[in-house]
Design an enzyme around this catalytic site. Structure first.
Site, mmCIF file in Angstrom:
data_model
loop_
_atom_site.group_PDB
_atom_site.id
_atom_site.type_symbol
_atom_site.label_atom_id
_atom_site.label_comp_id
_atom_site.label_asym_id
_atom_site.label_seq_id
_atom_site.Cartn_x
_atom_site.Cartn_y
_atom_site.Cartn_z
ATOM 1 C CB SER A 123 -26.725 -17.284 -38.178
ATOM 2 O OG SER A 123 -25.319 -17.301 -38.070
ATOM 3 C CE LYS A 128 -23.926 -13.712 -39.508
ATOM 4 N NZ LYS A 128 -25.006 -14.629 -39.116
#
EC number: 3.4.21.53
Length: 378
Positions: A270, A315
């Site tokens: 990611s 996140k």
């Protein structure tokens, strides 16, 4: 009748015995009730405590660290480029991470799950949504490592495409299984040059060369490591009737410069978009961020497409806790972003490397996100 001494006469023995037995029975019954209650309460407490400590089939996602890839991680510079001119930069490009509890080899308890349900920065998910039921801790570690190494290769390639710098496709060792025959011989990042005197052009071709090896024999393998060709004798083993080395092969690239990206034991794909931006930044004059702290997430495909990831809410929290003011989010994650943006964090929706580059350059030039796409607009 009285005793001559004046002491009252004793109760007849029969009456005294019956009365004593009855009294003791009543007293024993009265004593038994609180003892039984205490024992029952203790057993109940043990059952509650035991139940609260039993593992449950869930995983918990929570914010992990946001790491500036233009700087250092654990006292090691993250992006190092040698063999070509690089330029000083400023600001921060932060890769964001998620801490996952309850994966293969790890457990969470009902108490952990209950606490997490009431914490907006965490997410509770059934384990089978994230991990195959028979996957081991070692397999999870290997998968994460392979995904990280291949995403780094792809990220560098995308940045060089933007700069019109040529590179060559190769087949590389993306990971080595713990305890496999190749462990100690082959290393992640090795580029395959030949197996038993033969070469191939893709992963399937090299896999066929390995499978054609003598059962349980040793294969002569030539790799390119740190720019030097090395000849190795690598043992194999037979699994389900087929020779194997115990490595993961993947398509990779050889670049006209040496690019190393080190993030310790952090795995997964990611951070691809952020890695691309950081490589582009170091290969171009000036600070791409304009001195701002910009975080983000998203996979990167060979054509520059930014793909969705998991744990984006966590996140964003991690990015804000690290003082990022801006966040680049994959457009396909927008439905998970809306309503969860931390206060003080401006989120921009991107779908490609070009869009991420434009967003970063706009933030650098204006100090804001006016005119840039948001998730609410998607």
């Amino acid at each position: 009748m009285s005793d001559p001494t004046g002491t009252p006469a004793p109760t007849p023995a029969r009456g005294r015995g019956l009365h004593g037995l009855a009294s003791r029975a009543v007293e024993d019954a009265q004593l038994a009730r609180p003892v039984t209650a205490l024992v029952s309460l203790a057993l109940l407490c043990l059952m509650i405590v035991g139940g609260s400590l039993m593992p449950v089939p869930y995983v918990i996602e929570q914010p992990g660290p946001a790491i500036d890839v233009l700087g250092e991680y654990r006292e090691q510079e993250i992006v190092v480029i040698d063999g070509v001119e690089t330029y000083p930069t400023d600001g921060a490009l932060m890769m964001t991470t998620v801490s996952v509890d309850g994966g293969p080899g790890y457990t969470v308890t009902p108490v952990d799950v209950l606490v997490s349900w009431f914490d907006r920065s965490r997410a509770v998910l059934p384990r089978e949504l994230m991990f195959p039921p028979d996957q081991t801790r070692e397999q999870t570690t290997l998968n994460n490592s392979v995904q990280m190494s291949t995403s780094q290769q792809g990220a560098v390639a995308v940045a060089l495409d933007e700069l019109d710098i040529d590179y060559e496709p190769v087949v590389m060792i993306a990971g080595v299984q713990a305890g496999a025959p190749a462990e100690g011989h082959l290393e992640p990042g090795d580029v395959l040059v030949g197996i038993d005197g033969q070469t191939a052009t893709d992963v399937a071709g090299y896999q066929a060369l390995v499978q054609g090896a003598e059962d349980g024999g040793t294969l002569p393998i030539t790799v390119r490591r740190d720019g030097q060709e090395t000849d190795l004798q690598v043992p194999t083993e037979v699994v389900d009737g087929t020779s194997r080395l115990g490595v993961v092969l993947a398509a990779g690239y050889e670049f006209p410069m040496d690019v190393k990206i080190a993030v310790g034991d952090i795995g997964g794909p990611s951070a691809g978009m952020i890695f691309s931006l950081s490589v582009y930044d170091e290969l171009t004059p000036g600070a791409l961020t304009g001195g701002h702290a910009i975080a983000g997430t998203g996979t990167i495909a060979a054509d520059g497409t930014v793909g969705p990831i998991g744990g984006i809410r966590q996140k964003m929290v991690g990015a804000r806790e690290a003082d990022a003011g801006f966040f680049l989010a994959p457009r396909e994650n927008c439905d998970q972003v809306i309503g969860y943006e931390p206060e003080g964090l401006e989120v921009v929706a991107v779908g490609s490397f070009d869009e991420a580059l434009t967003a970063t350059e706009t933030i650098a030039a204006t100090g804001g996100t006016d005119g840039l796409p948001t998730c609410e607009e998607q």
